[in-house]
Design a protein around this motif. Sequence first.
Motif, PDB file in Angstrom:
ATOM      1  N   CYS A 367      11.055  16.144  -9.518  1.00  0.00           N
ATOM      2  CA  CYS A 367      10.748  15.576  -8.334  1.00  0.00           C
ATOM      3  C   CYS A 367       9.806  16.280  -7.225  1.00  0.00           C
ATOM      4  O   CYS A 367      10.297  17.354  -6.942  1.00  0.00           O
ATOM      5  N   ARG A 368       8.788  15.878  -6.919  1.00  0.00           N
ATOM      6  CA  ARG A 368       8.168  16.479  -5.656  1.00  0.00           C
ATOM      7  C   ARG A 368       7.614  15.263  -4.618  1.00  0.00           C
ATOM      8  O   ARG A 368       7.704  14.477  -4.927  1.00  0.00           O
ATOM      9  N   GLN A 369       7.095  15.975  -3.367  1.00  0.00           N
ATOM     10  CA  GLN A 369       6.598  15.098  -2.421  1.00  0.00           C
ATOM     11  C   GLN A 369       5.298  14.843  -2.984  1.00  0.00           C
ATOM     12  O   GLN A 369       4.180  15.281  -2.256  1.00  0.00           O
ATOM     13  N   VAL A 370       5.081  13.878  -3.924  1.00  0.00           N
ATOM     14  CA  VAL A 370       3.957  13.420  -4.433  1.00  0.00           C
ATOM     15  C   VAL A 370       3.117  12.365  -3.559  1.00  0.00           C
ATOM     16  O   VAL A 370       1.750  12.787  -3.135  1.00  0.00           O
ATOM     17  N   SER A 371       3.801  11.650  -2.570  1.00  0.00           N
ATOM     18  CA  SER A 371       3.147  10.835  -1.594  1.00  0.00           C
ATOM     19  C   SER A 371       4.204  10.790  -0.551  1.00  0.00           C
ATOM     20  O   SER A 371       5.328  11.069  -0.699  1.00  0.00           O
ATOM     21  N   ILE A 372       3.770  10.355   0.626  1.00  0.00           N
ATOM     22  CA  ILE A 372       4.407  10.406   1.794  1.00  0.00           C
ATOM     23  C   ILE A 372       4.425   9.231   2.541  1.00  0.00           C
ATOM     24  O   ILE A 372       3.269   8.619   2.688  1.00  0.00           O
ATOM     25  N   LEU A 373       5.489   8.592   2.873  1.00  0.00           N
ATOM     26  CA  LEU A 373       5.495   7.190   3.649  1.00  0.00           C
ATOM     27  C   LEU A 373       5.329   7.703   5.045  1.00  0.00           C
ATOM     28  O   LEU A 373       6.152   8.049   5.841  1.00  0.00           O
ATOM     29  N   LYS A 407      -1.757  15.107   0.075  1.00  0.00           N
ATOM     30  CA  LYS A 407      -2.896  15.854   0.371  1.00  0.00           C
ATOM     31  C   LYS A 407      -3.800  15.075   1.557  1.00  0.00           C
ATOM     32  O   LYS A 407      -4.548  15.454   2.192  1.00  0.00           O
ATOM     33  N   GLU A 408      -3.533  13.783   1.592  1.00  0.00           N
ATOM     34  CA  GLU A 408      -4.264  12.859   2.465  1.00  0.00           C
ATOM     35  C   GLU A 408      -3.267  12.727   3.862  1.00  0.00           C
ATOM     36  O   GLU A 408      -3.703  12.165   5.023  1.00  0.00           O
ATOM     37  N   GLY A 452      11.370  20.624   0.766  1.00  0.00           N
ATOM     38  CA  GLY A 452      10.795  19.855  -0.242  1.00  0.00           C
ATOM     39  C   GLY A 452       9.486  20.292  -0.347  1.00  0.00           C
ATOM     40  O   GLY A 452       8.685  20.052  -1.182  1.00  0.00           O
ATOM     41  N   LEU A 453       8.846  20.195   0.791  1.00  0.00           N
ATOM     42  CA  LEU A 453       6.988  20.279   0.848  1.00  0.00           C
ATOM     43  C   LEU A 453       6.891  21.751   0.227  1.00  0.00           C
ATOM     44  O   LEU A 453       5.706  22.126  -0.087  1.00  0.00           O
ATOM     45  N   LYS A 454       7.680  22.747   0.077  1.00  0.00           N
ATOM     46  CA  LYS A 454       7.406  24.091  -0.293  1.00  0.00           C
ATOM     47  C   LYS A 454       7.056  24.015  -1.853  1.00  0.00           C
ATOM     48  O   LYS A 454       6.636  25.067  -2.450  1.00  0.00           O
ATOM     49  N   GLN A 455       7.624  22.526  -2.567  1.00  0.00           N
ATOM     50  CA  GLN A 455       7.542  22.651  -4.013  1.00  0.00           C
ATOM     51  C   GLN A 455       6.303  22.139  -4.313  1.00  0.00           C
ATOM     52  O   GLN A 455       5.841  21.499  -3.814  1.00  0.00           O
ATOM     53  N   ASP A 456       5.539  22.991  -5.080  1.00  0.00           N
ATOM     54  CA  ASP A 456       3.972  22.663  -5.652  1.00  0.00           C
ATOM     55  C   ASP A 456       4.253  21.337  -6.360  1.00  0.00           C
ATOM     56  O   ASP A 456       4.902  21.177  -7.294  1.00  0.00           O
ATOM     57  N   ILE A 457       3.231  20.787  -6.122  1.00  0.00           N
ATOM     58  CA  ILE A 457       2.827  19.423  -6.841  1.00  0.00           C
ATOM     59  C   ILE A 457       2.409  19.776  -8.323  1.00  0.00           C
ATOM     60  O   ILE A 457       1.510  20.425  -8.491  1.00  0.00           O
TER      61      ILE A 457
END
Length: 457
Positions: A367-373, A407-408, A452-457
């Motif tokens: 699980c990674r922060q692939v998208s952000i709400l 990334k957006e 969590g953001l420190k984890q690479d996608i």
Amino acid sequence: MDYSKMMHGATGKRTKAGIIGATRGYGYTLLAQIPHVKQMDLRAVCSRHPEECAAVLKEIGYKEERMVVCETREQIQSAPEEAILIVSDYRLVMECGITALVECTGNTAVSSDAALSALRRGINVYMVSKETDSICGPYLNQEAEKNGAVYALVNGDQPRNLVDLYSWAMLLGLEITAAGKASEYDFVWDQDSQELTCTDGSGRKKQLPGMQDCWRYKGRETLNARRELLEDYMEVISADLCEMNLVSNITGLLPAAPCLNYPVAKVSELADIFIPEEEGGILKKTGVVDVFCNLREKDEASFCGGEFIIVKCENRKMWDLLKEKGHIVSRNGKYACIYYPYHYMGLETPVSILLGDQMGIGTHPECRQVSILTGAADRDLPRGTVFTVQGHHHAIDGLTPELLERKEAGHAAPFYLLNGAVLKRDVKKGALITLEDVDLTGLEAYRMYAEGLKQDI
């Protein structure tokens, strides 16, 4: 999956469940189901109103003499082993000898703290509060892995059901073009009276004779005509985007569009809609999550906010055979829709708990922060504006939710961390609320998000 091994107690394990946020909605449905599950006991419930909690338990059928209200660790330790402990402080739940913590408050501060505390004690965590997982999911999955515990989303809510469907397809080697769910309410049209009803409980009805002209799907123009007819009903629902955020972070699937597409569609049309634009569909890219609004006749079954995947048909002859069996295949024969027309809330949740407690299934270290709400201002917002999560859909007044690729999203603040936040400066209509616009530094959930953001996608 065959559950026979667990049904017969072959693992020799027994679950002792503690539930935070237990008396209403999702928590109520789980409380109602637990007595029917042989391998599970209710050990503790947490509610800010213990007397209300006791009344709900009694209403469901739990014996009043088993209920013990505890305010301290000492009272918990002296309570009978078979007692159902009722506490008002969520931190006491971890002292009750539970093996499974079910968190369903929707409060990010409470649920993130409770989850972390449980995992570090080796207690398995089953997260119903999707708001928290959208922020802390990557971090909590890693903490579970580190501490030899389970952190899992739950069956009965769309994200886990959809992840299960996705993993089934991946196991079979199917190529997934899109994955998604139906939004919460159906549009029900009566061809005889030409009256349309929305199943949102509002009782709203509308004469829509024009629906006859776009009742049969012909292409994107049909979707445009339906949206125009139903414009007064259409909205971007925070909870929908949040649920797809959870799925995106586990699967790696990306948002189809910032506000998702929300086509008004019948189930039989999905394999023609959630495909690339160049093939007649609506997708500008594939490998995405999305949401649709279910359109049906009054005597047709609902999709029940269920889940679907669109897969590529690699072997034309095989899929022709499956189409003859009634399965949904696109008109061009290249795509198929596979779906679960349900999510049964707490009735299903014991499955997830037993899979975690007995078999260690549930944690997703990938699980990674692939998208952000995120949240975009839907009007000019002045400095000093206070954001509050409210209502059935957990919306924030003044903000339109947007689900963006990481990334957006840039420095955009996570939507559900904004609850209680105060704008430090004016924000123009259309702009995303950023981490510079508010002060989130004192929030433990923000720390987990940043980790969590420190984890690479």
